[in-house]
Design an enzyme around this catalytic site. Structure first.
Site, PDB file in Angstrom:
ATOM      1  N   GLN B 126      35.606  52.803  39.431  1.00  3.92           N
ATOM      2  CA  GLN B 126      35.344  52.180  38.133  1.00  3.92           C
ATOM      3  C   GLN B 126      33.853  51.917  37.956  1.00  3.92           C
ATOM      4  O   GLN B 126      33.283  51.070  38.638  1.00  3.92           O
ATOM      5  CB  GLN B 126      36.108  50.857  38.046  1.00  3.92           C
ATOM      6  CG  GLN B 126      35.893  50.119  36.732  1.00  3.92           C
ATOM      7  CD  GLN B 126      36.534  48.745  36.733  1.00  3.92           C
ATOM      8  OE1 GLN B 126      36.759  48.152  37.783  1.00  3.92           O
ATOM      9  NE2 GLN B 126      36.843  48.227  35.554  1.00  3.92           N
ATOM     10  N   GLY B 127      33.241  52.639  37.048  1.00  9.08           N
ATOM     11  CA  GLY B 127      31.807  52.473  36.803  1.00  9.08           C
ATOM     12  C   GLY B 127      31.541  51.650  35.556  1.00  9.08           C
ATOM     13  O   GLY B 127      31.063  52.187  34.552  1.00  9.08           O
ATOM     14  N   SER B 129      30.336  47.865  35.806  1.00  9.64           N
ATOM     15  CA  SER B 129      29.250  46.905  36.031  1.00  9.64           C
ATOM     16  C   SER B 129      27.932  47.603  36.336  1.00  9.64           C
ATOM     17  O   SER B 129      27.901  48.678  36.936  1.00  9.64           O
ATOM     18  CB  SER B 129      29.593  45.986  37.200  1.00  9.64           C
ATOM     19  OG  SER B 129      30.824  45.358  36.975  1.00  9.64           O
ATOM     20  N   GLU B 244      48.796  45.512  30.832  1.00  9.94           N
ATOM     21  CA  GLU B 244      49.765  45.118  31.859  1.00  9.94           C
ATOM     22  C   GLU B 244      49.192  44.094  32.825  1.00  9.94           C
ATOM     23  O   GLU B 244      49.085  44.324  34.022  1.00  9.94           O
ATOM     24  CB  GLU B 244      50.245  46.352  32.638  1.00  9.94           C
ATOM     25  CG  GLU B 244      51.067  47.301  31.822  1.00  9.94           C
ATOM     26  CD  GLU B 244      52.279  46.635  31.151  1.00  9.94           C
ATOM     27  OE1 GLU B 244      52.595  45.472  31.478  1.00  9.94           O
ATOM     28  OE2 GLU B 244      52.898  47.297  30.302  1.00  9.94           O
ATOM     29  N   ASN B 384      36.341  33.782  36.907  1.00  8.84           N
ATOM     30  CA  ASN B 384      37.207  32.697  36.439  1.00  8.84           C
ATOM     31  C   ASN B 384      36.546  31.888  35.327  1.00  8.84           C
ATOM     32  O   ASN B 384      37.228  31.350  34.457  1.00  8.84           O
ATOM     33  CB  ASN B 384      37.610  31.821  37.623  1.00  8.84           C
ATOM     34  CG  ASN B 384      38.680  32.505  38.462  1.00  8.84           C
ATOM     35  OD1 ASN B 384      38.917  33.720  38.311  1.00  8.84           O
ATOM     36  ND2 ASN B 384      39.346  31.753  39.324  1.00  8.84           N
ATOM     37  N   GLU B 385      35.217  31.821  35.340  1.00  6.95           N
ATOM     38  CA  GLU B 385      34.535  31.124  34.242  1.00  6.95           C
ATOM     39  C   GLU B 385      34.760  31.882  32.934  1.00  6.95           C
ATOM     40  O   GLU B 385      35.030  31.272  31.892  1.00  6.95           O
ATOM     41  CB  GLU B 385      33.029  31.013  34.528  1.00  6.95           C
ATOM     42  CG  GLU B 385      32.658  30.004  35.624  1.00  6.95           C
ATOM     43  CD  GLU B 385      32.927  30.517  37.027  1.00  6.95           C
ATOM     44  OE1 GLU B 385      33.087  31.748  37.199  1.00  6.95           O
ATOM     45  OE2 GLU B 385      32.985  29.700  37.966  1.00  6.95           O
TER      46      GLU B 385
HETATM   47  C1  LIG Z   1      33.988  42.773  45.599  1.00 12.49           C
HETATM   48  C2  LIG Z   1      33.689  43.199  44.194  1.00 12.49           C
HETATM   49  C3  LIG Z   1      34.194  44.390  43.709  1.00 12.49           C
HETATM   50  C4  LIG Z   1      33.891  44.829  42.423  1.00 12.49           C
HETATM   51  N1  LIG Z   1      34.338  46.054  42.011  1.00 12.49           N
HETATM   52  C5  LIG Z   1      33.919  46.540  40.817  1.00 12.49           C
HETATM   53  C6  LIG Z   1      34.221  47.878  40.431  1.00 12.49           C
HETATM   54  O1  LIG Z   1      34.911  48.616  41.146  1.00 12.49           O
HETATM   55  N2  LIG Z   1      33.732  48.348  39.272  1.00 12.49           N
HETATM   56  C7  LIG Z   1      32.973  47.569  38.441  1.00 12.49           C
HETATM   57  O2  LIG Z   1      32.591  48.040  37.387  1.00 12.49           O
HETATM   58  N3  LIG Z   1      32.657  46.296  38.781  1.00 12.49           N
HETATM   59  C8  LIG Z   1      33.108  45.768  39.956  1.00 12.49           C
HETATM   60  N4  LIG Z   1      32.759  44.487  40.324  1.00 12.49           N
HETATM   61  C9  LIG Z   1      31.847  43.732  39.479  1.00 12.49           C
HETATM   62  C10 LIG Z   1      32.443  42.501  38.824  1.00 12.49           C
HETATM   63  O3  LIG Z   1      33.208  42.864  37.744  1.00 12.49           O
HETATM   64  C11 LIG Z   1      31.261  41.591  38.457  1.00 12.49           C
HETATM   65  O4  LIG Z   1      30.770  41.047  39.656  1.00 12.49           O
HETATM   66  C12 LIG Z   1      31.656  40.484  37.527  1.00 12.49           C
HETATM   67  O5  LIG Z   1      31.890  40.989  36.257  1.00 12.49           O
HETATM   68  C13 LIG Z   1      30.570  39.405  37.435  1.00 12.49           C
HETATM   69  O6  LIG Z   1      29.346  39.957  37.116  1.00 12.49           O
HETATM   70  P1  LIG Z   1      28.047  39.612  37.976  1.00 12.49           P
HETATM   71  O7  LIG Z   1      28.354  39.835  39.384  1.00 12.49           O
HETATM   72  O8  LIG Z   1      26.920  40.356  37.389  1.00 12.49           O
HETATM   73  O9  LIG Z   1      27.822  38.058  37.759  1.00 12.49           O
HETATM   74  P2  LIG Z   1      27.181  37.376  36.488  1.00 12.49           P
HETATM   75  O10 LIG Z   1      27.796  37.904  35.261  1.00 12.49           O
HETATM   76  O11 LIG Z   1      25.713  37.414  36.614  1.00 12.49           O
HETATM   77  O12 LIG Z   1      27.704  35.900  36.661  1.00 12.49           O
HETATM   78  C14 LIG Z   1      27.113  34.953  37.526  1.00 12.49           C
HETATM   79  C15 LIG Z   1      27.843  33.646  37.342  1.00 12.49           C
HETATM   80  O13 LIG Z   1      27.693  33.214  35.988  1.00 12.49           O
HETATM   81  C16 LIG Z   1      28.957  32.972  35.413  1.00 12.49           C
HETATM   82  N5  LIG Z   1      28.895  33.255  33.991  1.00 12.49           N
HETATM   83  C17 LIG Z   1      28.417  34.372  33.395  1.00 12.49           C
HETATM   84  N6  LIG Z   1      28.535  34.255  32.070  1.00 12.49           N
HETATM   85  C18 LIG Z   1      29.081  33.052  31.815  1.00 12.49           C
HETATM   86  C19 LIG Z   1      29.449  32.356  30.637  1.00 12.49           C
HETATM   87  N7  LIG Z   1      29.283  32.884  29.433  1.00 12.49           N
HETATM   88  N8  LIG Z   1      29.997  31.126  30.751  1.00 12.49           N
HETATM   89  C20 LIG Z   1      30.181  30.578  31.959  1.00 12.49           C
HETATM   90  N9  LIG Z   1      29.844  31.185  33.117  1.00 12.49           N
HETATM   91  C21 LIG Z   1      29.307  32.413  33.035  1.00 12.49           C
HETATM   92  C22 LIG Z   1      29.888  33.886  36.159  1.00 12.49           C
HETATM   93  O14 LIG Z   1      31.209  33.453  36.071  1.00 12.49           O
HETATM   94  C23 LIG Z   1      29.333  33.784  37.569  1.00 12.49           C
HETATM   95  O15 LIG Z   1      29.814  32.631  38.177  1.00 12.49           O
HETATM   96  C24 LIG Z   1      33.086  44.023  41.593  1.00 12.49           C
HETATM   97  C25 LIG Z   1      32.600  42.798  42.073  1.00 12.49           C
HETATM   98  C26 LIG Z   1      32.882  42.382  43.341  1.00 12.49           C
HETATM   99  C27 LIG Z   1      32.337  41.078  43.834  1.00 12.49           C
END
Ligand SMILES: Cc1cc2nc3c(=O)[nH]c(=O)nc-3n(C[C@H](O)[C@H](O)[C@H](O)COP(=O)(O)OP(=O)(O)OC[C@H]3O[C@@H](n4cnc5c(N)ncnc54)[C@H](O)[C@@H]3O)c2cc1C
Lengths: 400, 398
Positions: B126-127, B129, B244, B384-385
């Protein structure tokens, strides 16, 4: 009442903090971790030169006569840098026990090289079935000629694989959980019959399983009276807990700083994520947890010279607060870093691992909660526990 | 009001259980039970067995090789699946891109990709992020510029789970930088073997290689690999994020982990007695079990509504929040259960086939690493946020 540091303490704080800041960067630390023993021999010599290894010992033993406050200052700075060197294991625990139990000759023989950075001691107190209770000892020491023969298995001996002398708790009398009958022996790990299996711990340190198979030691290897080591052990475990509390405070400070910085710099939805009130409140909860933990680390550091019952009651309280707040700060620091917090590359994940695992050293929050609850009773027994309802609210971290 | 399973549903449960008992390879199940790392070969071998039975694409309509099961049947399957120690089902092909292709794909795309998902020929990743686009997914910067019948794609994806095993990636890329955020995004299928695709490992705090960075450097992607209209990729992305979601609570996984926790607590000693008899620890287990019961009932309410044709909306966000919290709480208790033996960390002991002597009880070996790994549950799949923001908006109207 005065919570401020005196001039000497301030100087100590500045010195140690500077060493950590300038010579213990996160990348440097990776290098140290790769050295034999899992830490830097050069750092250990440096700590000796700076006198840090001599801090808690009495002047008559070559030390500086420092107390809980001085150790707290050192350990807090070490916590900020996630220091790998065996200060807790060698100086606070093992060294502390030698000072309390050793004869003048034994102290001279063991402490001089320790303070000079030339020898490293480790305290082998744990056992596979003993969990966190240092009085549950089944390793036996049987009289053998003019010495003793030791047999047993000591578990998760912190830095047990790099020590040149092990202090081993063993039973010369009594049943597995008795207070009386506990003795301490100095064992050379190179001696026949001693098996040391070293390994990494998930919080970045090293530990070992130590097996003793009929190991013969002379009478002069016994520290203190036969069967009468319990009080001294209680005292060094208390000092060790206080030192761990201070280290946890340092690690929590670093984790909070990194997280706060991240909230200010990481942008999503066109704004620094620190603008989101949900995260502001979480960060506030982390800060409150840190302050509460800091308060309890001070309480612990200042309680080491109290009568044993009151000392242990306060130490237990401190370790409960540290365990819970450390885990809360660790989990939230990861969470607020998002994916970055999950990486090995980020220091915050290493801080989190240390914080969570500090709870597994010298008794976790549940263990100490049990001790605390039982401390109103005549003797401090770990098997007298609070009814569940009194603490169930703390089951889940707050602020989730 | 009736909260019991029907006779048919109970018979279905027996059938699933029988199948798992006879067909789940024992070596794979024991790896799951012992917390060892599952290899690509393990996944492929097991998922092929499921596919052969016709039980791999559980969610798909029957005509494409799905099961046509009701939501309750799927729930029963999930529960039995986890209880049998079957490995985590890699979702990217079967649960993510498959349904998107079924819903939005062309006939050719369906014919080409769906059978290859069932046959395990394609491993999808899944590309979505990017370094700058996590929670704010609509800010993806990866660019796709039209060049005849190709797009030229440049950018960086990150956190790509098991991308090191994948030969295909579905990807959000910006085809119209002038359009408003969500509107200029297209949904592309990229062959990972195309020149210009580079995968680099990211090691996580538990020492695992589970996620990757994927660099896209002048990658030529045929236009026919676009799913849906140009600029309509966000619709696919959103569909996938809400598709789902009744299984999102992970009740089956949580139950299995809870059973494991009870087992470990029986085998550990505290104060000379089994830890399971320690009043403090008992209470902690009881509390998490009670929470799990509440989650299961909530989940069944949502599933039952879906059974009757309802579409779960923001309820799935509640299930995600509580489900991940409970699974994290169990992994926390598992780590705590083993006391000082939570400390030793022997990464080699987590590999299948390792036959060295464990340090401490063998069941202790993976528990700390798993606890740290499970922190991801509240970060990925919409943190979860973010889920709570959705609930605030969609359910509470705030
Ligand atoms: C082990 C793992 C596997 C993953 N696998 C995939 C994958 O296969 N493909 C893919 O595309 N992505 C993948 N991800 C990415 C995942 O979807 C992102 O980590 C996630 O969306 C959070 O983005 P971020 O890490 O950039 O954190 P950020 O978005 O930078 O968030 C940092 C913190 O800020 C909080 N935050 C951000 N915005 C808000 C808001 N508006 N209000 C309150 N709090 C907020 C977040 O909840 C978090 O606590 C994976 C992540 C992990 C850790």
């Amino acid at each position: 009442m005065d919570f401020s540091l005196n001039d000497e303490q301030r100087m100590l704080d500045e010195t140690v903090s500077r060493v950590i800041r300038e010579q213990y960067g996160f990348e440097q630390r990776r290098g140290f971790a790769g050295e034999p023993g899992g830490f830097s021999a050069a750092n250990w010599s440096l700590f000796a030169e700076l006198g840090l290894l001599a801090i808690p010992f009495a002047e008559e033993n070559g030390g500086f006569g420092g107390g809980g406050a001085e150790v707290m200052i050192v350990q807090r700075a070490f916590g900020r840098g996630l220091v790998l060197e065996p200060y807790l294991a060698a100086v606070v625990l093992a060294g502390g026990l030698v000072e309390r139990l050793g004869s003048p000759e034994q102290r001279e023989r063991l402490l001089s090289p320790l303070l000079a950075g030339k020898s490293r001691l480790a305290l082998a107190w744990g056992e596979p079935e003993g969990r966190y209770d240092h009085r549950t000892v089944t390793t036996r020491a049987e009289r053998d000629g003019d010495g003793y023969r030791l047999s047993g298995h000591k578990a998760v001996v912190l830095h047990g694989d790099s020590a040149d002398r092990l202090l081993v708790t063993a039973r010369t009398a009594g049943g597995p959980a008795d207070r009386d009958g506990l003795s301490v022996f100095v064992v050379d790990p190179a001696q026949p019959g001693v098996g040391v299996r070293g390994y990494a711990t998930i919080d970045g340190l090293r530990a070992a399983e130590v097996r003793l198979d009929g190991v013969h030691v002379g009478a002069d290897a016994r520290l203190g009276p036969e069967g009468g080591a319990a009080d001294a052990l209680d005292a060094v475990m208390a000092a060790g807990c206080a030192a761990l509390c201070a280290e946890a405070v340092g690690a929590m400070e670093a984790a909070c700083e990194l997280t706060l910085d991240y909230l200010k710099t990481r942008r999503q939805f066109g704004a620094p994520i620190g603008r989101f009130q949900a995260l502001q409140h979480r960060m506030v909860d982390m800060r409150i947890a840190l302050e509460q933990a800091h308060s309890m680390a001070i309480l612990a550091a200042c309680s080491l010279n109290l009568p044993a019952a009151e000392r242990d009651r306060r130490i237990a309280a401190a370790k409960v607060v540290i365990g819970n707040s450390g885990r809360f700060v660790a989990e939230q620091a990861i969470q607020l870093h998002g994916g970055m917090g999950m990486t090995d590359e980020a220091m915050v994940s290493h801080l989190a691992k240390r914080l969570v695992l500090i709870d597994h050293h010298l008794g976790d929050a549940d263990f100490h909660l049990g001790r605390f609850a039982a401390s109103g009773d005549d003797d401090l027994r770990t098997d007298k526990l609070v009814p569940a309802s009194r603490f169930s609210h703390s089951l889940r971290g707050s602020g989730r | 009001m009736d909260i019991t399973y029907t006779a048919e549903e109970c018979a279905f449960r027996d059938e699933v259980r029988r199948f798992l008992r006879s067909r789940l390879p024992a070596d794979i199940a024991s790896k799951v039970r012992e917390g060892k790392r599952i290899t690509r070969e393990d996944y492929v071998r097991w998922q092929s067995i499921l596919a052969e039975q016709g039980w791999f694409a559980v969610h798909w309509p029957k005509q494409y090789g799905g099961t046509g099961w009701t939501p309750i049947q799927r729930h029963i399957f999930d529960e039995e699946y986890a209880a049998a120690h079957a490995p985590y089902l890699v979702p990217f092909g079967v649960s993510m891109v498959g349904p998107v292709i079924i819903k939005f794909g062309t006939e050719e795309q369906k014919q080409r990709y769906l059978p290859r998902i069932l046959s395990q020929e394609d491993w999808w990743c899944q590309g979505y992020s990017e370094p700058g686009a996590g929670s704010d997914l609509a800010s993806v910067k990866t660019r796709a510029v039209r060049d005849g019948d190709h797009y030229i794609v440049n950018g960086q994806k990150t956190w790509t789970t098991l991308g090191q095993y994948a030969n295909m990636m579905f990807c959000l890329a910006r085809t119209d930088p002038a359009a408003k955020q969500q509107e200029g995004i297209s949904f592309l299928l990229i062959d990972m073997n195309t020149p210009g695709v580079t995968v680099r490992p990211i090691i996580t705090l538990d020492g695992a290689h589970e996620v990757n960075e994927v660099f896209l450097d002048d990658v030529r992607v045929p236009v026919e690999n676009r799913v849906g209209d140009e600029g309509k990729g966000w619709t696919c992305a959103k569909f996938l994020l809400t598709y789902e979601r009744t299984g999102i609570a992970g009740v089956g996984h949580a139950k299995q982990a809870l059973a494991h926790l009870k087992d470990v607590a029986q085998r550990q000693t505290a104060n000379g007695r089994p830890l399971s008899e320690d009043p403090v620890f008992r209470a902690r287990i009881a509390e998490v079990e009670v929470d799990l019961m509440a989650l299961e009932m909530t989940n069944l309410r949502v599933i039952s509504a879906a059974q009757n044709g309802g579409v779960p909306g923001a309820e799935s966000s509640m299930l995600k929040v509580r489900g991940t919290e409970i699974r994290q709480a169990i992994s926390d208790l598992l780590r705590r259960a083993v006391g000082p033996y939570a400390l030793p960390f022997l990464p080699e002991a987590l590999e299948g086939g390792w036959d060295g002597a464990p340090v401490g009880p063998a069941h202790a070996a993976p528990l700390s690493a798993q606890y740290f790994n499970r922190r991801k549950l509240s970060i990925y799949g919409g943190s979860n946020e973010i889920q709570k923001n959705i609930i605030a908006k969609m359910i509470l109207g705030l």
